[in-house]
Scaffold this active site. Structure first.
Site, PDB file in Angstrom:
ATOM      1  N   ARG A  24      41.590 -22.560 -10.363  1.00 19.42           N
ATOM      2  CA  ARG A  24      40.412 -22.077  -9.626  1.00 19.42           C
ATOM      3  C   ARG A  24      40.802 -20.924  -8.698  1.00 19.42           C
ATOM      4  O   ARG A  24      40.050 -19.959  -8.545  1.00 19.42           O
ATOM      5  CB  ARG A  24      39.775 -23.223  -8.822  1.00 19.42           C
ATOM      6  CG  ARG A  24      38.990 -24.184  -9.714  1.00 19.42           C
ATOM      7  CD  ARG A  24      38.713 -25.525  -9.063  1.00 19.42           C
ATOM      8  NE  ARG A  24      38.027 -25.437  -7.803  1.00 19.42           N
ATOM      9  CZ  ARG A  24      37.998 -26.421  -6.899  1.00 19.42           C
ATOM     10  NH1 ARG A  24      38.630 -27.568  -7.149  1.00 19.42           N
ATOM     11  NH2 ARG A  24      37.350 -26.270  -5.781  1.00 19.42           N
TER      12      ARG A  24
ATOM     13  N   LYS B  42      33.500 -23.112   2.746  1.00 16.18           N
ATOM     14  CA  LYS B  42      32.123 -22.626   2.530  1.00 16.18           C
ATOM     15  C   LYS B  42      31.120 -23.757   2.727  1.00 16.18           C
ATOM     16  O   LYS B  42      30.144 -23.619   3.450  1.00 16.18           O
ATOM     17  CB  LYS B  42      31.968 -22.029   1.112  1.00 16.18           C
ATOM     18  CG  LYS B  42      32.887 -20.861   0.827  1.00 16.18           C
ATOM     19  CD  LYS B  42      32.646 -20.249  -0.538  1.00 16.18           C
ATOM     20  CE  LYS B  42      32.994 -21.166  -1.710  1.00 16.18           C
ATOM     21  NZ  LYS B  42      34.415 -21.532  -1.805  1.00 16.18           N
TER      22      LYS B  42
ATOM     23  N   ARG C   2      36.451 -35.019  -5.918  1.00 14.03           N
ATOM     24  CA  ARG C   2      35.890 -34.266  -7.044  1.00 14.03           C
ATOM     25  C   ARG C   2      36.863 -34.209  -8.212  1.00 14.03           C
ATOM     26  O   ARG C   2      38.066 -34.126  -8.015  1.00 14.03           O
ATOM     27  CB  ARG C   2      35.587 -32.827  -6.591  1.00 14.03           C
ATOM     28  CG  ARG C   2      34.167 -32.659  -6.172  1.00 14.03           C
ATOM     29  CD  ARG C   2      33.878 -31.352  -5.470  1.00 14.03           C
ATOM     30  NE  ARG C   2      34.383 -30.146  -6.109  1.00 14.03           N
ATOM     31  CZ  ARG C   2      34.213 -28.921  -5.610  1.00 14.03           C
ATOM     32  NH1 ARG C   2      33.533 -28.764  -4.481  1.00 14.03           N
ATOM     33  NH2 ARG C   2      34.692 -27.866  -6.218  1.00 14.03           N
TER      34      ARG C   2
ATOM     35  N   ARG D 213      40.412 -33.422   0.430  1.00 10.88           N
ATOM     36  CA  ARG D 213      38.952 -33.462   0.624  1.00 10.88           C
ATOM     37  C   ARG D 213      38.350 -34.748   0.052  1.00 10.88           C
ATOM     38  O   ARG D 213      38.711 -35.217  -1.015  1.00 10.88           O
ATOM     39  CB  ARG D 213      38.309 -32.263  -0.063  1.00 10.88           C
ATOM     40  CG  ARG D 213      36.794 -32.377  -0.097  1.00 10.88           C
ATOM     41  CD  ARG D 213      36.132 -31.103  -0.513  1.00 10.88           C
ATOM     42  NE  ARG D 213      36.599 -30.589  -1.773  1.00 10.88           N
ATOM     43  CZ  ARG D 213      36.345 -29.368  -2.193  1.00 10.88           C
ATOM     44  NH1 ARG D 213      35.643 -28.535  -1.452  1.00 10.88           N
ATOM     45  NH2 ARG D 213      36.794 -28.969  -3.359  1.00 10.88           N
TER      46      ARG D 213
ATOM     47  N   ARG E 242      29.682 -14.947  -7.803  1.00 13.69           N
ATOM     48  CA  ARG E 242      31.119 -15.140  -8.000  1.00 13.69           C
ATOM     49  C   ARG E 242      31.697 -14.116  -8.959  1.00 13.69           C
ATOM     50  O   ARG E 242      32.886 -14.148  -9.235  1.00 13.69           O
ATOM     51  CB  ARG E 242      31.316 -16.514  -8.629  1.00 13.69           C
ATOM     52  CG  ARG E 242      31.873 -17.538  -7.695  1.00 13.69           C
ATOM     53  CD  ARG E 242      31.954 -18.810  -8.500  1.00 13.69           C
ATOM     54  NE  ARG E 242      32.948 -19.673  -7.999  1.00 13.69           N
ATOM     55  CZ  ARG E 242      32.683 -20.693  -7.197  1.00 13.69           C
ATOM     56  NH1 ARG E 242      31.461 -20.936  -6.794  1.00 13.69           N
ATOM     57  NH2 ARG E 242      33.654 -21.472  -6.806  1.00 13.69           N
TER      58      ARG E 242
HETATM   59  P1  AP5 Z   1      34.974 -27.132   1.852  1.00 15.26           P
HETATM   60  O1  AP5 Z   1      34.009 -26.770   2.941  1.00 15.26           O
HETATM   61  O2  AP5 Z   1      34.615 -28.227   0.928  1.00 15.26           O
HETATM   62  O3  AP5 Z   1      35.425 -25.804   1.062  1.00 15.26           O
HETATM   63  P2  AP5 Z   1      34.649 -24.929  -0.015  1.00 15.26           P
HETATM   64  O4  AP5 Z   1      34.934 -23.480   0.323  1.00 15.26           O
HETATM   65  O5  AP5 Z   1      33.228 -25.338  -0.123  1.00 15.26           O
HETATM   66  O6  AP5 Z   1      35.492 -25.295  -1.304  1.00 15.26           O
HETATM   67  P3  AP5 Z   1      35.018 -25.646  -2.793  1.00 15.26           P
HETATM   68  O7  AP5 Z   1      36.197 -26.300  -3.455  1.00 15.26           O
HETATM   69  O8  AP5 Z   1      33.723 -26.370  -2.794  1.00 15.26           O
HETATM   70  O9  AP5 Z   1      34.834 -24.210  -3.359  1.00 15.26           O
HETATM   71  P4  AP5 Z   1      34.691 -23.836  -4.812  1.00 15.26           P
HETATM   72  O10 AP5 Z   1      34.204 -22.447  -4.634  1.00 15.26           O
HETATM   73  O11 AP5 Z   1      35.935 -23.966  -5.604  1.00 15.26           O
HETATM   74  O12 AP5 Z   1      33.721 -24.935  -5.444  1.00 15.26           O
HETATM   75  P5  AP5 Z   1      32.217 -24.901  -5.926  1.00 15.26           P
HETATM   76  O13 AP5 Z   1      31.661 -26.249  -5.760  1.00 15.26           O
HETATM   77  O14 AP5 Z   1      31.505 -23.747  -5.358  1.00 15.26           O
HETATM   78  O15 AP5 Z   1      36.372 -27.464   2.585  1.00 15.26           O
HETATM   79  C1  AP5 Z   1      37.512 -27.895   1.832  1.00 15.26           C
HETATM   80  C2  AP5 Z   1      38.284 -28.971   2.619  1.00 15.26           C
HETATM   81  O16 AP5 Z   1      38.858 -28.377   3.798  1.00 15.26           O
HETATM   82  C3  AP5 Z   1      37.406 -30.126   3.135  1.00 15.26           C
HETATM   83  O17 AP5 Z   1      38.125 -31.317   3.057  1.00 15.26           O
HETATM   84  C4  AP5 Z   1      37.115 -29.755   4.612  1.00 15.26           C
HETATM   85  O18 AP5 Z   1      36.929 -30.912   5.415  1.00 15.26           O
HETATM   86  C5  AP5 Z   1      38.378 -28.998   4.999  1.00 15.26           C
HETATM   87  N1  AP5 Z   1      38.104 -27.887   5.920  1.00 15.26           N
HETATM   88  C6  AP5 Z   1      37.023 -27.063   5.925  1.00 15.26           C
HETATM   89  N2  AP5 Z   1      37.132 -26.167   6.926  1.00 15.26           N
HETATM   90  C7  AP5 Z   1      38.318 -26.424   7.552  1.00 15.26           C
HETATM   91  C8  AP5 Z   1      38.993 -25.820   8.674  1.00 15.26           C
HETATM   92  N3  AP5 Z   1      38.482 -24.776   9.323  1.00 15.26           N
HETATM   93  N4  AP5 Z   1      40.198 -26.338   9.028  1.00 15.26           N
HETATM   94  C9  AP5 Z   1      40.736 -27.403   8.364  1.00 15.26           C
HETATM   95  N5  AP5 Z   1      40.138 -28.014   7.308  1.00 15.26           N
HETATM   96  C10 AP5 Z   1      38.947 -27.536   6.902  1.00 15.26           C
HETATM   97  O19 AP5 Z   1      32.400 -24.602  -7.489  1.00 15.26           O
HETATM   98  C11 AP5 Z   1      32.988 -25.552  -8.351  1.00 15.26           C
HETATM   99  C12 AP5 Z   1      32.965 -25.044  -9.783  1.00 15.26           C
HETATM  100  O20 AP5 Z   1      31.595 -24.853 -10.201  1.00 15.26           O
HETATM  101  C13 AP5 Z   1      33.632 -23.681 -10.055  1.00 15.26           C
HETATM  102  O21 AP5 Z   1      35.029 -23.823 -10.256  1.00 15.26           O
HETATM  103  C14 AP5 Z   1      32.883 -23.232 -11.313  1.00 15.26           C
HETATM  104  O22 AP5 Z   1      33.359 -23.885 -12.458  1.00 15.26           O
HETATM  105  C15 AP5 Z   1      31.461 -23.725 -11.058  1.00 15.26           C
HETATM  106  N6  AP5 Z   1      30.635 -22.721 -10.379  1.00 15.26           N
HETATM  107  C16 AP5 Z   1      30.044 -22.853  -9.150  1.00 15.26           C
HETATM  108  N7  AP5 Z   1      29.382 -21.719  -8.834  1.00 15.26           N
HETATM  109  C17 AP5 Z   1      29.556 -20.864  -9.881  1.00 15.26           C
HETATM  110  C18 AP5 Z   1      29.136 -19.538 -10.128  1.00 15.26           C
HETATM  111  N8  AP5 Z   1      28.406 -18.845  -9.232  1.00 15.26           N
HETATM  112  N9  AP5 Z   1      29.495 -18.956 -11.303  1.00 15.26           N
HETATM  113  C19 AP5 Z   1      30.222 -19.630 -12.215  1.00 15.26           C
HETATM  114  N10 AP5 Z   1      30.668 -20.892 -12.046  1.00 15.26           N
HETATM  115  C20 AP5 Z   1      30.338 -21.496 -10.875  1.00 15.26           C
HETATM  116 MG    MG Z   2      32.046 -26.200  -1.644  1.00 11.96          MG
END
Ligand code: AP5
Ligand code: MG
Length: 219
Positions: A174, A13, A163, A130, A91
């Site tokens: 997660r 994402k 992270r 990552r 979410r």
């Molecule tokens: P990356 O692009 O970083 O993936 P991502 O989908 O952004 O993954 P996240 O871990 O950030 O998602 P998340 O939803 O768990 O975290 P968030 O910060 O939103 O890619 C991942 C890796 O793969 C990278 O190394 C990249 O280089 C590689 N990659 C990417 N595309 C690729 C491809 N096509 N091929 C190969 N490799 C690839 O949330 C974190 C925490 O915050 C949650 O757990 C929760 O506690 C809280 N939170 C956030 N939003 C909310 C909400 N709305 N409600 C409640 N709690 C929330």
């Molecule tokens: Mg992310």
């Protein structure tokens, strides 16, 4: 354009959001990034969010919804004709319903919900490899998406970090939380005509090409 990016942790994402935001000039709003910035600055919101995030749990809806509602009133969103790209929100079904309400009050519904599909067994490798830039939030991977110099951001020379919630046990939580609470959103949006499934297993450039085709088709 008003876009939501859906997909499990590690689906790509954040990676695709940066490209979409640069190409279409719409603000990238990542709730995870906002919480991490608040944690870093030890704000009251950051202190509340920390324990949930570090256990891989969702932050309670009430905190998230108010935060996003405020964020969507800011100048950059208005400047983009009430345009935004939400990464990590909604979410839960309650968050999706609140977003519909916020949009209704601003005379602007969602144009696209882009769902990045990646099998769960790939996610742990993606997340454990990552690395992130603390300055510009650029995302790398130790084998799929290496920086030019090991451990250093290509864009600003800062030292990359991992992270806190990217430990394997937390990642498993997660993914479970995603299955229980976020996956139902696919059904929520299914009949709306705005849900687009994209194969997130492809190379990141090809994922972006597919997304672009969808977004350009709308112009
Ligand atoms: P990356 O692009 O970083 O993936 P991502 O989908 O952004 O993954 P996240 O871990 O950030 O998602 P998340 O939803 O768990 O975290 P968030 O910060 O939103 O890619 C991942 C890796 O793969 C990278 O190394 C990249 O280089 C590689 N990659 C990417 N595309 C690729 C491809 N096509 N091929 C190969 N490799 C690839 O949330 C974190 C925490 O915050 C949650 O757990 C929760 O506690 C809280 N939170 C956030 N939003 C909310 C909400 N709305 N409600 C409640 N709690 C929330
Ligand atoms: Mg992310």
């Amino acid at each position: 354009m008003r876009i939501v990016l859906l997909g499990p942790p590690g689906a790509g994402k954040g990676t695709q959001a940066s490209r979409i935001s640069d190409t279409y000039q719409i603000p990238h709003i990542s709730t995870g990034d906002i919480f991490r910035a608040n944690m870093k600055n030890e704000t009251p919101l950051g202190l509340k969010a920390k324990e949930y995030m570090n256990n891989g749990q969702l932050v309670p809806d009430s905190l998230v919804i108010d935060m996003v509602s405020d964020r969507l009133q800011q100048e950059d969103v208005k400047k983009a004709d009430y345009g935004y790209l939400l990464d990590g929100f909604p979410r839960t079904v309650a968050q999706a319903e609140s977003l519909d309400e916020i949009n209704k009050n601003n005379d602007g519904g969602l144009n696209f919900v882009i769902n990045l599909e990646v099998p769960f067994d790939i996610l742990i490798d993606r997340i454990s490899g990552r690395r992130i830039c603390p300055v510009c939030q650029a995302t790398y991977h130790i084998s799929n998406n290496k920086p030019k110099l090991d451990g250093i951001c290509d864009l600003d020379g800062a030292k990359l970090f991992q992270r806190e919630d990217d430990q394997e046990e937390t990642v498993k939580n997660r993914i479970k939380v995603y299955q229980d609470q976020t996956e139902p959103l696919i059904d929520y949006y299914k009949d709306s005509g705005i849900l687009v499934n994209i194969n997130g297993l492809q190379h990141m450039d090809d994922v972006f090409t597919d997304i672009k085709k969808i977004l350009d088709g709308a112009n």
